[in-house]
Design a protein around this motif. Structure first.
Motif, PDB file in Angstrom:
ATOM      1  N   ALA A  99      -0.371  -1.481  -8.134  1.00 31.85           N
ATOM      2  CA  ALA A  99      -0.427  -1.844  -6.837  1.00 31.85           C
ATOM      3  C   ALA A  99       0.373  -1.272  -6.117  1.00 31.85           C
ATOM      4  O   ALA A  99       0.257  -0.860  -4.610  1.00 31.85           O
ATOM      5  CB  ALA A  99      -0.655  -3.309  -6.536  1.00 31.85           C
ATOM      6  N   TRP A 100       1.731  -1.239  -6.170  1.00 36.88           N
ATOM      7  CA  TRP A 100       2.688  -0.797  -5.281  1.00 36.88           C
ATOM      8  C   TRP A 100       2.355   0.817  -5.213  1.00 36.88           C
ATOM      9  O   TRP A 100       2.512   1.098  -4.075  1.00 36.88           O
ATOM     10  CB  TRP A 100       4.081  -1.165  -5.987  1.00 36.88           C
ATOM     11  CG  TRP A 100       5.276  -0.622  -5.417  1.00 36.88           C
ATOM     12  CD1 TRP A 100       5.615   0.983  -5.665  1.00 36.88           C
ATOM     13  CD2 TRP A 100       6.051  -0.977  -4.240  1.00 36.88           C
ATOM     14  NE1 TRP A 100       6.866   0.979  -4.433  1.00 36.88           N
ATOM     15  CE2 TRP A 100       7.075  -0.159  -3.786  1.00 36.88           C
ATOM     16  CE3 TRP A 100       6.197  -2.416  -3.888  1.00 36.88           C
ATOM     17  CZ2 TRP A 100       8.034  -0.474  -3.062  1.00 36.88           C
ATOM     18  CZ3 TRP A 100       7.056  -2.501  -3.015  1.00 36.88           C
ATOM     19  CH2 TRP A 100       7.828  -1.754  -2.674  1.00 36.88           C
ATOM     20  N   GLY A 101       2.116   1.558  -6.332  1.00 36.52           N
ATOM     21  CA  GLY A 101       2.014   2.826  -6.050  1.00 36.52           C
ATOM     22  C   GLY A 101       0.813   3.242  -5.303  1.00 36.52           C
ATOM     23  O   GLY A 101       0.935   4.101  -4.490  1.00 36.52           O
ATOM     24  N   VAL A 102      -0.221   2.494  -5.406  1.00 30.11           N
ATOM     25  CA  VAL A 102      -1.551   2.688  -4.720  1.00 30.11           C
ATOM     26  C   VAL A 102      -1.214   2.415  -3.272  1.00 30.11           C
ATOM     27  O   VAL A 102      -1.705   3.205  -2.293  1.00 30.11           O
ATOM     28  CB  VAL A 102      -2.719   2.161  -5.274  1.00 30.11           C
ATOM     29  CG1 VAL A 102      -3.786   2.148  -4.526  1.00 30.11           C
ATOM     30  CG2 VAL A 102      -2.956   2.727  -6.630  1.00 30.11           C
ATOM     31  N   LEU A 103      -0.886   1.402  -3.146  1.00 32.91           N
ATOM     32  CA  LEU A 103      -0.897   1.167  -1.443  1.00 32.91           C
ATOM     33  C   LEU A 103       0.199   1.788  -0.700  1.00 32.91           C
ATOM     34  O   LEU A 103       0.248   2.250   0.271  1.00 32.91           O
ATOM     35  CB  LEU A 103       0.070  -0.571  -1.493  1.00 32.91           C
ATOM     36  CG  LEU A 103      -1.248  -1.635  -1.919  1.00 32.91           C
ATOM     37  CD1 LEU A 103      -0.843  -2.993  -1.896  1.00 32.91           C
ATOM     38  CD2 LEU A 103      -2.395  -1.356  -0.726  1.00 32.91           C
ATOM     39  N   SER A 104       1.560   2.165  -1.502  1.00 35.17           N
ATOM     40  CA  SER A 104       2.309   3.046  -0.953  1.00 35.17           C
ATOM     41  C   SER A 104       1.798   4.351  -0.547  1.00 35.17           C
ATOM     42  O   SER A 104       2.085   5.277   0.402  1.00 35.17           O
ATOM     43  CB  SER A 104       3.707   3.027  -1.713  1.00 35.17           C
ATOM     44  OG  SER A 104       3.595   3.868  -2.831  1.00 35.17           O
ATOM     45  N   THR A 105       1.100   4.824  -1.368  1.00 38.06           N
ATOM     46  CA  THR A 105       0.437   5.870  -1.129  1.00 38.06           C
ATOM     47  C   THR A 105      -0.626   6.005  -0.062  1.00 38.06           C
ATOM     48  O   THR A 105      -0.599   7.145   0.745  1.00 38.06           O
ATOM     49  CB  THR A 105      -0.355   6.670  -2.612  1.00 38.06           C
ATOM     50  OG1 THR A 105       0.639   6.579  -3.685  1.00 38.06           O
ATOM     51  CG2 THR A 105      -0.721   8.142  -2.457  1.00 38.06           C
TER      52      THR A 105
END
Length: 114
Positions: A99-105
């Motif tokens: 979730a961190w990776g998707v949202l930051s991207t």
């Protein structure tokens, strides 16, 4: 039960192990929080590149990508350590890292378009 010096010497190795284990857990918790903080700093760096005037330049896009990857790795390592310390399921830290990776991207992509 005895209350003399004999009982103190019998229980002290166990007490020292318990104290040492607590110290190691505290150190691991501090390291995990540091990793998550470092991941946040990398994300802020990627966001700064995304707001730069020459953000579409290939060199800057490469830096943003690298910072996003480092951010996700550091947050993932920190969350994994915290999950292991708290004896949580492995799926939770993996889902949180994803979730961190998707949202930051998504946020960086939104800033690059605007």
């Amino acid at each position: 039960m005895t209350t003399g010096p004999e009982s103190a010497t019998r229980e002290s190795p166990r007490a020292l192990r318990v104290v040492r284990a607590a110290q190691l857990r505290a150190r691991a918790t501090r390291r995990a929080i540091g990793q998550i903080t470092l991941g946040s700093v990398f994300l802020v760096g990627a966001l700064a590149y995304a707001r730069a005037p020459d953000r579409a330049e290939s060199r800057n896009v490469l830096w943003m990508t690298g910072l996003l990857v480092l951010s996700m790795l550091d947050v993932g390592v920190g969350l994994r350590t915290l999950a292991r310390l708290r004896r949580r399921s492995a799926r939770l830290w993996i889902a949180a890292t994803a979730a961190w990776g998707v949202l930051s991207t998504l946020v960086v992509g939104f800033l690059l378009r605007g």
